[in-house]
Scaffold this active site. Structure first.
Site, PDB file in Angstrom:
ATOM      1  N   LYS A 294      12.608  14.619  -7.181  1.00 25.91           N
ATOM      2  CA  LYS A 294      11.340  13.707  -7.213  1.00 25.91           C
ATOM      3  C   LYS A 294      10.535  14.229  -8.417  1.00 25.91           C
ATOM      4  O   LYS A 294      10.503  15.472  -8.574  1.00 25.91           O
ATOM      5  CB  LYS A 294      10.467  13.784  -5.954  1.00 25.91           C
ATOM      6  CG  LYS A 294       9.669  12.397  -5.795  1.00 25.91           C
ATOM      7  CD  LYS A 294      10.557  11.374  -5.306  1.00 25.91           C
ATOM      8  CE  LYS A 294       9.501  10.116  -5.165  1.00 25.91           C
ATOM      9  NZ  LYS A 294      10.328   8.986  -4.652  1.00 25.91           N
TER      10      LYS A 294
ATOM     11  N   ASP B 200       8.823   4.659  -8.160  1.00 26.06           N
ATOM     12  CA  ASP B 200       8.254   4.917  -6.851  1.00 26.06           C
ATOM     13  C   ASP B 200       6.780   4.378  -7.202  1.00 26.06           C
ATOM     14  O   ASP B 200       6.512   3.200  -7.892  1.00 26.06           O
ATOM     15  CB  ASP B 200       8.397   6.326  -6.593  1.00 26.06           C
ATOM     16  CG  ASP B 200       7.795   6.797  -5.381  1.00 26.06           C
ATOM     17  OD1 ASP B 200       8.773   6.510  -4.237  1.00 26.06           O
ATOM     18  OD2 ASP B 200       6.871   7.078  -5.011  1.00 26.06           O
TER      19      ASP B 200
ATOM     20  N   LYS C 118      18.284  11.402   2.296  1.00 29.52           N
ATOM     21  CA  LYS C 118      18.304  10.310   2.161  1.00 29.52           C
ATOM     22  C   LYS C 118      19.708   9.914   1.396  1.00 29.52           C
ATOM     23  O   LYS C 118      20.547   8.884   1.685  1.00 29.52           O
ATOM     24  CB  LYS C 118      17.268   9.680   1.355  1.00 29.52           C
ATOM     25  CG  LYS C 118      16.939   8.277   1.672  1.00 29.52           C
ATOM     26  CD  LYS C 118      15.959   7.623   0.582  1.00 29.52           C
ATOM     27  CE  LYS C 118      14.739   8.294   0.767  1.00 29.52           C
ATOM     28  NZ  LYS C 118      13.451   7.431   0.109  1.00 29.52           N
TER      29      LYS C 118
HETATM   30  P1  NDP Z   1       3.995   0.410  -5.469  1.00 29.84           P
HETATM   31  O1  NDP Z   1       3.364   1.065  -6.294  1.00 29.84           O
HETATM   32  O2  NDP Z   1       4.908  -0.764  -5.756  1.00 29.84           O
HETATM   33  O3  NDP Z   1       3.132  -0.348  -4.228  1.00 29.84           O
HETATM   34  C1  NDP Z   1       2.410   0.930  -3.590  1.00 29.84           C
HETATM   35  C2  NDP Z   1       1.643  -0.030  -2.354  1.00 29.84           C
HETATM   36  O4  NDP Z   1       1.033   1.045  -1.450  1.00 29.84           O
HETATM   37  C3  NDP Z   1       0.495  -0.892  -2.935  1.00 29.84           C
HETATM   38  O5  NDP Z   1       0.041  -1.887  -2.159  1.00 29.84           O
HETATM   39  C4  NDP Z   1      -0.647   0.373  -2.765  1.00 29.84           C
HETATM   40  O6  NDP Z   1      -2.133  -0.102  -2.911  1.00 29.84           O
HETATM   41  C5  NDP Z   1      -0.474   0.914  -1.450  1.00 29.84           C
HETATM   42  N1  NDP Z   1      -0.778   2.420  -1.677  1.00 29.84           N
HETATM   43  C6  NDP Z   1      -0.312   3.363  -2.318  1.00 29.84           C
HETATM   44  N2  NDP Z   1      -0.965   4.634  -2.276  1.00 29.84           N
HETATM   45  C7  NDP Z   1      -1.780   4.316  -1.171  1.00 29.84           C
HETATM   46  C8  NDP Z   1      -2.957   4.960  -0.745  1.00 29.84           C
HETATM   47  N3  NDP Z   1      -3.243   6.329  -0.779  1.00 29.84           N
HETATM   48  N4  NDP Z   1      -3.550   4.547   0.157  1.00 29.84           N
HETATM   49  C9  NDP Z   1      -3.520   3.253   0.765  1.00 29.84           C
HETATM   50  N5  NDP Z   1      -2.569   2.572   0.083  1.00 29.84           N
HETATM   51  C10 NDP Z   1      -1.660   2.867  -0.937  1.00 29.84           C
HETATM   52  O7  NDP Z   1       5.004   1.377  -4.714  1.00 29.84           O
HETATM   53  P2  NDP Z   1       6.390   1.137  -3.898  1.00 29.84           P
HETATM   54  O8  NDP Z   1       6.402   0.038  -3.024  1.00 29.84           O
HETATM   55  O9  NDP Z   1       7.465   1.454  -4.517  1.00 29.84           O
HETATM   56  O10 NDP Z   1       6.322   2.204  -2.973  1.00 29.84           O
HETATM   57  C11 NDP Z   1       5.913   2.407  -1.413  1.00 29.84           C
HETATM   58  C12 NDP Z   1       6.278   3.428  -0.446  1.00 29.84           C
HETATM   59  O11 NDP Z   1       7.766   3.189  -0.373  1.00 29.84           O
HETATM   60  C13 NDP Z   1       6.119   4.810  -1.181  1.00 29.84           C
HETATM   61  O12 NDP Z   1       6.125   5.727   0.046  1.00 29.84           O
HETATM   62  C14 NDP Z   1       7.550   4.969  -1.879  1.00 29.84           C
HETATM   63  O13 NDP Z   1       7.753   6.490  -1.999  1.00 29.84           O
HETATM   64  C15 NDP Z   1       8.288   4.450  -0.698  1.00 29.84           C
HETATM   65  N6  NDP Z   1       9.687   4.082  -1.494  1.00 29.84           N
HETATM   66  C16 NDP Z   1       9.795   3.262  -2.517  1.00 29.84           C
HETATM   67  C17 NDP Z   1      11.143   3.025  -3.052  1.00 29.84           C
HETATM   68  C18 NDP Z   1      11.268   2.168  -4.271  1.00 29.84           C
HETATM   69  O14 NDP Z   1      12.359   1.845  -4.680  1.00 29.84           O
HETATM   70  N7  NDP Z   1      10.231   1.877  -4.944  1.00 29.84           N
HETATM   71  C19 NDP Z   1      12.306   3.628  -2.327  1.00 29.84           C
HETATM   72  C20 NDP Z   1      11.946   4.216  -1.429  1.00 29.84           C
HETATM   73  C21 NDP Z   1      10.826   4.559  -0.824  1.00 29.84           C
HETATM   74  P3  NDP Z   1      -2.906   0.042  -4.465  1.00 29.84           P
HETATM   75  O15 NDP Z   1      -2.274  -1.033  -5.278  1.00 29.84           O
HETATM   76  O16 NDP Z   1      -4.333  -0.395  -4.046  1.00 29.84           O
HETATM   77  O17 NDP Z   1      -2.569   1.424  -4.803  1.00 29.84           O
HETATM   78  O1  2IT Z   2      11.981   7.346  -2.555  1.00 23.18           O
HETATM   79  C1  2IT Z   2      13.016   6.781  -3.095  1.00 23.18           C
HETATM   80  O2  2IT Z   2      13.892   6.520  -2.717  1.00 23.18           O
HETATM   81  C2  2IT Z   2      12.733   6.168  -4.287  1.00 23.18           C
HETATM   82  N1  2IT Z   2      11.583   5.975  -4.615  1.00 23.18           N
HETATM   83  C3  2IT Z   2      13.918   5.589  -5.140  1.00 23.18           C
HETATM   84  C4  2IT Z   2      14.712   6.540  -5.499  1.00 23.18           C
HETATM   85  C5  2IT Z   2      15.751   6.220  -6.715  1.00 23.18           C
HETATM   86  O3  2IT Z   2      16.107   6.844  -7.407  1.00 23.18           O
HETATM   87  O4  2IT Z   2      16.039   4.987  -6.684  1.00 23.18           O
END
Ligand code: NDP
Ligand code: 2IT
Length: 453
Positions: free
Chosen positions: A130, A170, A118
């Protein structure tokens, strides 16, 4: 795929599974890459001779440490934390920190491995890493979160640095946690520098970092649709999750004129056929970002359906954007979506689709954007945050957003280039092959240049 390639994949995976027993998520992420990369490396013997894929699947190091903290009742608690520094061939290690009870070494190895490709795709100088902890932030007070973050940083600070390893957020790690982590780093090291990204705007954060992952996933989807003479506008979209990525994917889908009919959390999903418009989204952001409430409250407040314990993939849609967590969309879900006419899928979350589902989308000709391309906007703007920190300036919202759009367009271009030339489906773009090969080449060439290190 010919028999030689199939044999080579199975031999490689057999060795990897033997070396990494009991790590199903890591094995899954590697298999997805191996399926498209091994046929490519069979035609490029320089990578095979130098054992590049074998070396790339072995982390440079994994640090494991105990995090001891005190809860509000005075009880001593202990969690396990990790930082997996996977590959720094093209830049300092970079990748998020996840706080969730499901975190294991396997989960962090899958995420760190994906991050190598990525980060390479963004075109910025960032290696892959990570980290995280099996700490469960749900139900903890702000003071408990603070004490946990301070203790974690006390264990982590000696291993990170702005030219060594730069963590970010994350799942379970957002603005609040990054602030506590940065405050403790500053105290321990007496240094103010860009050792974390996703920081507050008052202390070195970048505009648009909060929005970047969700916005980027939809920019990528719009690029795929435009390439086929279509667009997001006017389409029905299902989104899972209601965290950082989901909220801003919904916002950008709205900007582009789609109607978003679902959102979810670990409790279930809401179905709002009228669409989560800007006003409802503002309410949802307040619920999730400030009040830390449950998605079921949306259904109570706006009078729509709530499906407890279910995921949104049986709701008919043309666009699907999984933004919650790994393996949240099964092969059966993929076939249901295909049967109901899904046109495009963009993975906001990391590895949300099971391998069986990925292959179902690919063979059905669905415009499928794999996570390492689709959600690269988050880490890309993290990279821009590092650049701004190094230059000691702050770019405007427009400037950062424009750079994000350009980077997502460039990633799309790389996927088209490699996904057309090496894809499994002749005549159309194989975005999975394109992202894997496009991300691989830069890292592999750097590793070749370094020799045996
Ligand atoms: P958040 O913690 O902000 O939100 C996570 C969301 O997913 C919540 O709604 C949560 O529900 C739900 N969730 C998490 N775990 C589970 C599970 N085991 N089963 C069902 N629902 C679940 O995280 P992000 O939005 O930052 O991350 C979401 C995804 O995006 C992840 O895969 C992360 O790796 C990916 N990601 C994030 C980036 C970032 O910049 N933040 C960048 C690239 C990818 P609940 O609150 O009920 O747990
Ligand atoms: O999965 C991802 O790419 C992230 N959670 C963001 C990583 C970062 O360094 O901004």
């Amino acid at each position: 795929m010919n028999r030689a390639a199939r044999n080579e994949i199975e031999t490689f995976m057999h060795g990897l599974e033997r070396r990494n027993p009991g790590e199903p998520e890591f094995q899954q992420a590697v298999r997805e890459v191996a399926e498209t990369l091994i046929p490519f490396t069979l035609d490029h013997s320089e990578y095979r001779n130098a054992q590049i894929l074998e070396r790339m699947t072995e982390p440079d190091r994994a640090i494991i440490f105990r995090v001891t903290w005190q809860d509000d009742s005075g009880q001593i608690r202990a969690n396990r934390a990790w930082r997996v520094q996977f590959n720094n061939s093209i830049g300092p290690y970079k990748g998020g920190m996840r706080f969730h009870p499901s975190v294991t070494l396997s989960v962090l190895k899958f995420l760190g491995f994906e991050q190598i490709f990525k980060n390479s795709l963004t075109g910025l100088p960032m290696g892959g890493a990570k980290g995280g902890s099996n700490f469960n932030p749900k139900g903890k007070s702000d003071n408990e979160i603070m004490r946990f973050c301070q203790s974690l940083m006390t264990g982590l600070h000696r291993y990170i640095g702005d030219d060594i390893d730069v963590p970010a957020g994350d799942i379970g790690v957002g603005a609040r946690e990054i602030s506590y982590l940065f405050g403790q780093y500053k105290r321990l090291e007496n240094r103010f520098n860009g050792i974390l990204t996703g920081k507050g705007l008052e202390f070195g954060g970048s505009l648009v970092r909060t929005e970047a992952t969700g916005y980027g996933a939809i920019y990528f989807m719009e690029n795929m649709l435009n390439y086929r003479g279509d667009s997001v506008a006017g389409k029905i979209a299902t989104v899972s999750g209601s965290g950082n990525v989901a909220l801003y994917a919904i916002e950008k889908l709205n900007h582009f004129g789609a109607t978003v009919v679902t959102a979810s959390d670990s409790g279930g999903f809401i179905h709002d056929p009228a669409g989560i418009d800007a006003e409802k989204l503002a309410w949802l952001k307040d619920l999730k970002e400030h009040r830390r409430g449950r998605i079921s409250e949306y259904a109570d407040h706006f009078g729509c359906e709530y499906h407890e314990g279910e995921r949104p993939w049986r709701v008919p849609c043309e666009l699907a954007v999984p933004c919650a967590t790994q393996n949240e969309l099964s092969g059966e879900d993929a076939r249901t979506l295909i049967g109901q006419g899904v046109v495009s899928v963009s993975e906001g979350a990391n590895m949300p689709t099971e391998l069986d589902g990925v292959n179902a989308f690919r063979s059905a000709g669905v415009l499928f954007a794999p996570a390492k391309a689709a959600n690269a906007g988050g880490v890309a703007v993290s990279g821009l945050e590092q650049s701004q920190n190094a230059l000691r300036i702050s770019w405007s919202r427009e400037e950062v957003n424009e750079r994000l759009r350009t980077i997502m367009g460039d990633i799309h271009g790389k996927c088209v280039q490699y996904g057309t030339e090496y894809g499994a489906t002749k005549g159309s773009v194989d975005y999975v092959a394109g992202a894997n090969i496009g991300g691989f080449i830069k890292v592999a060439d750097a590793m070749l240049a370094y020799g045996a290190v």
